[in-house]
Design a protein around this motif. Sequence first.
Motif, PDB file in Angstrom:
ATOM      1  N   ASP A  18      13.456  -2.028  34.171  1.00  0.00           N
ATOM      2  CA  ASP A  18      14.151  -1.724  32.938  1.00  0.00           C
ATOM      3  C   ASP A  18      15.629  -1.031  33.201  1.00  0.00           C
ATOM      4  OD1 ASP A  18      11.930  -1.672  31.194  1.00  0.00           O
ATOM      5  OD2 ASP A  18      10.824  -0.836  32.652  1.00  0.00           O
ATOM      6  N   GLY A  40      17.540  -9.677  24.782  1.00  0.00           N
ATOM      7  CA  GLY A  40      16.534  -9.025  25.905  1.00  0.00           C
ATOM      8  C   GLY A  40      15.311  -8.549  25.270  1.00  0.00           C
ATOM      9  N   ALA A  41      14.629  -7.759  26.085  1.00  0.00           N
ATOM     10  CA  ALA A  41      13.502  -7.211  25.991  1.00  0.00           C
ATOM     11  C   ALA A  41      13.179  -6.315  24.518  1.00  0.00           C
ATOM     12  CB  ALA A  41      12.907  -6.523  27.009  1.00  0.00           C
ATOM     13  N   GLY A  59      15.512  -6.080  22.167  1.00  0.00           N
ATOM     14  CA  GLY A  59      16.221  -6.819  21.021  1.00  0.00           C
ATOM     15  C   GLY A  59      15.488  -8.152  20.652  1.00  0.00           C
ATOM     16  N   ALA A  91      24.602 -11.154  21.330  1.00  0.00           N
ATOM     17  CA  ALA A  91      24.262 -11.287  22.644  1.00  0.00           C
ATOM     18  C   ALA A  91      25.256 -12.031  23.413  1.00  0.00           C
ATOM     19  CB  ALA A  91      22.850 -12.066  22.598  1.00  0.00           C
ATOM     20  N   GLY A  92      25.231 -11.988  24.783  1.00  0.00           N
ATOM     21  CA  GLY A  92      26.220 -12.555  25.613  1.00  0.00           C
ATOM     22  C   GLY A  92      25.906 -14.133  26.084  1.00  0.00           C
ATOM     23  N   LYS A  99      21.907 -17.689  24.819  1.00  0.00           N
ATOM     24  CA  LYS A  99      21.002 -16.548  24.366  1.00  0.00           C
ATOM     25  C   LYS A  99      21.103 -16.518  22.821  1.00  0.00           C
ATOM     26  CE  LYS A  99      21.120 -13.484  28.509  1.00  0.00           C
ATOM     27  NZ  LYS A  99      21.201 -12.447  28.788  1.00  0.00           N
ATOM     28  N   TYR A 157      29.284 -11.781  21.852  1.00  0.00           N
ATOM     29  CA  TYR A 157      30.429 -11.094  22.060  1.00  0.00           C
ATOM     30  C   TYR A 157      31.172 -11.267  23.427  1.00  0.00           C
ATOM     31  CZ  TYR A 157      27.822  -8.914  26.207  1.00  0.00           C
ATOM     32  OH  TYR A 157      27.557  -8.734  27.530  1.00  0.00           O
ATOM     33  N   ILE A 171      31.136  -2.262  21.483  1.00  0.00           N
ATOM     34  CA  ILE A 171      30.246  -3.066  20.337  1.00  0.00           C
ATOM     35  C   ILE A 171      29.934  -2.056  19.043  1.00  0.00           C
ATOM     36  CG2 ILE A 171      28.215  -4.146  20.137  1.00  0.00           C
ATOM     37  CD1 ILE A 171      28.680  -5.770  22.558  1.00  0.00           C
ATOM     38  N   CYS A 185      19.438   3.410  20.552  1.00  0.00           N
ATOM     39  CA  CYS A 185      18.230   3.245  21.697  1.00  0.00           C
ATOM     40  C   CYS A 185      18.597   3.164  23.138  1.00  0.00           C
ATOM     41  CB  CYS A 185      17.558   1.881  21.264  1.00  0.00           C
ATOM     42  SG  CYS A 185      16.284   1.184  22.657  1.00  0.00           S
ATOM     43  N   ILE A 236      23.669   0.282  27.280  1.00  0.00           N
ATOM     44  CA  ILE A 236      23.644  -0.228  28.726  1.00  0.00           C
ATOM     45  C   ILE A 236      25.047  -0.564  29.203  1.00  0.00           C
ATOM     46  CG2 ILE A 236      23.292  -2.882  28.151  1.00  0.00           C
ATOM     47  CD1 ILE A 236      21.291  -2.784  30.832  1.00  0.00           C
ATOM     48  N   SER A 237      26.049  -0.701  28.275  1.00  0.00           N
ATOM     49  CA  SER A 237      27.541  -0.851  28.618  1.00  0.00           C
ATOM     50  C   SER A 237      27.908   0.119  29.358  1.00  0.00           C
ATOM     51  CB  SER A 237      28.575  -1.371  27.617  1.00  0.00           C
ATOM     52  OG  SER A 237      28.596  -0.364  26.751  1.00  0.00           O
ATOM     53  N   MET A 255      16.376   7.907  19.771  1.00  0.00           N
ATOM     54  CA  MET A 255      15.030   7.769  19.932  1.00  0.00           C
ATOM     55  C   MET A 255      14.680   7.592  21.388  1.00  0.00           C
ATOM     56  SD  MET A 255      13.734   4.633  20.499  1.00  0.00           S
ATOM     57  CE  MET A 255      12.078   4.587  19.814  1.00  0.00           C
ATOM     58  N   LEU A 258      20.090  -7.256  35.251  1.00  0.00           N
ATOM     59  CA  LEU A 258      20.044  -6.456  33.948  1.00  0.00           C
ATOM     60  C   LEU A 258      21.485  -6.073  33.348  1.00  0.00           C
ATOM     61  CD1 LEU A 258      17.036  -4.018  34.063  1.00  0.00           C
ATOM     62  CD2 LEU A 258      16.917  -5.905  32.636  1.00  0.00           C
ATOM     63  N   PHE A 259      22.334  -5.655  34.489  1.00  0.00           N
ATOM     64  CA  PHE A 259      23.673  -5.074  34.391  1.00  0.00           C
ATOM     65  C   PHE A 259      24.947  -6.048  34.419  1.00  0.00           C
ATOM     66  CE2 PHE A 259      21.012  -2.057  36.345  1.00  0.00           C
ATOM     67  CZ  PHE A 259      20.842  -1.093  35.116  1.00  0.00           C
TER      68      PHE A 259
HETATM   69  P1  NAP Z   1      17.421  -6.219  28.185  1.00  0.00           P
HETATM   70  O1  NAP Z   1      18.150  -6.153  26.919  1.00  0.00           O
HETATM   71  O2  NAP Z   1      16.199  -7.132  28.380  1.00  0.00           O
HETATM   72  O3  NAP Z   1      18.268  -6.522  29.456  1.00  0.00           O
HETATM   73  C1  NAP Z   1      19.565  -5.878  29.367  1.00  0.00           C
HETATM   74  C2  NAP Z   1      20.774  -6.718  28.738  1.00  0.00           C
HETATM   75  O4  NAP Z   1      21.771  -5.931  28.246  1.00  0.00           O
HETATM   76  C3  NAP Z   1      21.407  -7.940  29.512  1.00  0.00           C
HETATM   77  O5  NAP Z   1      20.602  -9.009  29.540  1.00  0.00           O
HETATM   78  C4  NAP Z   1      22.681  -7.949  29.169  1.00  0.00           C
HETATM   79  O6  NAP Z   1      22.359  -8.969  27.750  1.00  0.00           O
HETATM   80  C5  NAP Z   1      23.030  -6.506  28.239  1.00  0.00           C
HETATM   81  N1  NAP Z   1      24.080  -6.147  28.795  1.00  0.00           N
HETATM   82  C6  NAP Z   1      24.380  -5.753  30.043  1.00  0.00           C
HETATM   83  N2  NAP Z   1      25.442  -5.093  30.345  1.00  0.00           N
HETATM   84  C7  NAP Z   1      26.164  -5.111  29.158  1.00  0.00           C
HETATM   85  C8  NAP Z   1      27.376  -4.715  28.361  1.00  0.00           C
HETATM   86  N3  NAP Z   1      28.431  -4.296  29.118  1.00  0.00           N
HETATM   87  N4  NAP Z   1      27.806  -4.919  27.079  1.00  0.00           N
HETATM   88  C9  NAP Z   1      26.570  -5.603  26.242  1.00  0.00           C
HETATM   89  N5  NAP Z   1      25.561  -5.990  26.748  1.00  0.00           N
HETATM   90  C10 NAP Z   1      25.323  -5.705  28.074  1.00  0.00           C
HETATM   91  O7  NAP Z   1      17.159  -4.753  28.542  1.00  0.00           O
HETATM   92  P2  NAP Z   1      15.979  -3.845  27.622  1.00  0.00           P
HETATM   93  O8  NAP Z   1      14.886  -3.359  28.476  1.00  0.00           O
HETATM   94  O9  NAP Z   1      15.652  -4.790  26.334  1.00  0.00           O
HETATM   95  O10 NAP Z   1      16.580  -2.553  27.257  1.00  0.00           O
HETATM   96  C11 NAP Z   1      17.870  -2.685  26.337  1.00  0.00           C
HETATM   97  C12 NAP Z   1      18.173  -1.136  25.916  1.00  0.00           C
HETATM   98  O11 NAP Z   1      17.197  -0.310  25.341  1.00  0.00           O
HETATM   99  C13 NAP Z   1      18.795  -0.636  27.343  1.00  0.00           C
HETATM  100  O12 NAP Z   1      20.013   0.125  26.787  1.00  0.00           O
HETATM  101  C14 NAP Z   1      17.835   0.356  27.576  1.00  0.00           C
HETATM  102  O13 NAP Z   1      18.194   1.611  28.447  1.00  0.00           O
HETATM  103  C15 NAP Z   1      17.268   0.822  26.081  1.00  0.00           C
HETATM  104  N6  NAP Z   1      16.005   1.379  26.258  1.00  0.00           N
HETATM  105  C16 NAP Z   1      15.807   2.543  25.632  1.00  0.00           C
HETATM  106  C17 NAP Z   1      14.556   3.094  25.355  1.00  0.00           C
HETATM  107  C18 NAP Z   1      14.418   4.273  24.461  1.00  0.00           C
HETATM  108  O14 NAP Z   1      13.263   4.773  24.536  1.00  0.00           O
HETATM  109  N7  NAP Z   1      15.392   4.818  24.187  1.00  0.00           N
HETATM  110  C19 NAP Z   1      13.527   2.358  26.023  1.00  0.00           C
HETATM  111  C20 NAP Z   1      13.402   1.032  26.418  1.00  0.00           C
HETATM  112  C21 NAP Z   1      14.690   0.589  26.477  1.00  0.00           C
HETATM  113  P3  NAP Z   1      23.515 -10.043  27.435  1.00  0.00           P
HETATM  114  O15 NAP Z   1      23.506 -11.281  28.331  1.00  0.00           O
HETATM  115  O16 NAP Z   1      23.143 -10.322  25.918  1.00  0.00           O
HETATM  116  O17 NAP Z   1      25.015  -9.175  27.727  1.00  0.00           O
END
Ligand code: NAP
Length: 350
Positions: free
Chosen positions: A52, A166-167, A169, A187-188, A192, A208, A236, A253, A256-257, A284, A329-330
């Motif tokens: 994550d 992503g997960a 999204g 999405a990138g 995707k 994007y 974004i 939420c 990640i950027s 949240m 992820l990054f």
């Molecule tokens: P994910 O979307 O499955 O994986 C991360 C994705 O972020 C990458 O595949 C990439 O997709 C995108 N990314 C990486 N660097 C980027 C950048 N500089 N600009 C734009 N997009 C970028 O990860 P996830 O587990 O679903 O988590 C998504 C977000 O939710 C994260 O920010 C995470 O911290 C947050 N989250 C928050 C909670 C909460 O309780 N608040 C809980 C879970 C997750 P692309 O190929 O599309 O760029």
Amino acid sequence: MIAAVPQSNRQFRLARRPVGMPTHDDWQQAVEPVQPPPPGGLQVRTLALSLDPAMRGWMNEGKSYIAPVGLGEVMRAGGVGRVLASSHASFPVGTLVAGVLGVQEVATFSAAEAAKAGLARIDARLGTIPQWLNVLGMPGMTAYFGLLDVGQPQPGDTVVVSGAAGAVGQTVGQLARIKGCRVVGIAGGRAKCDWVVDELGFDACIDYKAGPVRAGLKEHCPRGVDVYFDNVGGDILDEVLARLAMRARIVICGAISQYNNTEAVKGPRNYLSLLVHRARMQGMVVFDYNDRFPQAIAELSGYLRDGRLKSREDIVQGIEQFPDALNRLFTGANFGKLVLQVAKDEALTT
Ligand code: NAP
């Protein structure tokens, strides 16, 4: 058949606090002997771990919604495993459990530690193990409560979600469609974007990496954005702020950027759009909704069963791959929920 208790336990421990993107030197690989669990406790063999973006934050020192992982400690990670040895009344040998197992092959708990790790039995009839780390697990819970409780979408609303493939999204977008909204992903990359439109039924997706997000939002959100589910922050977020509808809701939420920044986090420049549009932006944290997870699991598993909800997981094999896998992820190399398969001899999807 239940595997025998292994003699040794491979682990990844946090060796130092990273600066920018984590490197191999930030991790220490350790091999420890496996000790029997204490009376009333249990031992779990890790089958698969959830990788994550939040793990990057847990590596930093400083105040957050959860304590940082200490130097020398086993890296925190959620996962699914099978109980190998137990005198705990709720978790007999052979049970499948989910909870905080850590980046290790075997996790040993006292009864109190099992409660602290949030160990819970999972029902393999509702979804596969990777789905229990995705739509039925923490990302799915985040999507469900973030969208429905914080975003409060109404039928006919335009919902925009970043990190769309992503997960989190993928479930946000599909759930918004189920609730009668028009959904635009960000999405990138072409692959995707094509997937979320063609397979998941999003109305549109903005790549994007291929061109300005602003132009895509103008084209696909002619009446403005009613709900923005923000997974990425940075530029974004600013582009979406510039395109809000009246009384829009922005769900913060994640960002990640910004997670590997070596400079201060870049905040939104266009925040006065909130004033003009009487909009609100709200953070949240999924753990606040722990008590209501059963409700979300029941609803989301129903959609999985009737085919309205699809899921995609990106499975990397082998605990030794952990440092490189996490960094996917990054860079956006993951396509779907990133899962690390730890026990290679037990199928995850039967
Ligand atoms: P994910 O979307 O499955 O994986 C991360 C994705 O972020 C990458 O595949 C990439 O997709 C995108 N990314 C990486 N660097 C980027 C950048 N500089 N600009 C734009 N997009 C970028 O990860 P996830 O587990 O679903 O988590 C998504 C977000 O939710 C994260 O920010 C995470 O911290 C947050 N989250 C928050 C909670 C909460 O309780 N608040 C809980 C879970 C997750 P692309 O190929 O599309 O760029």
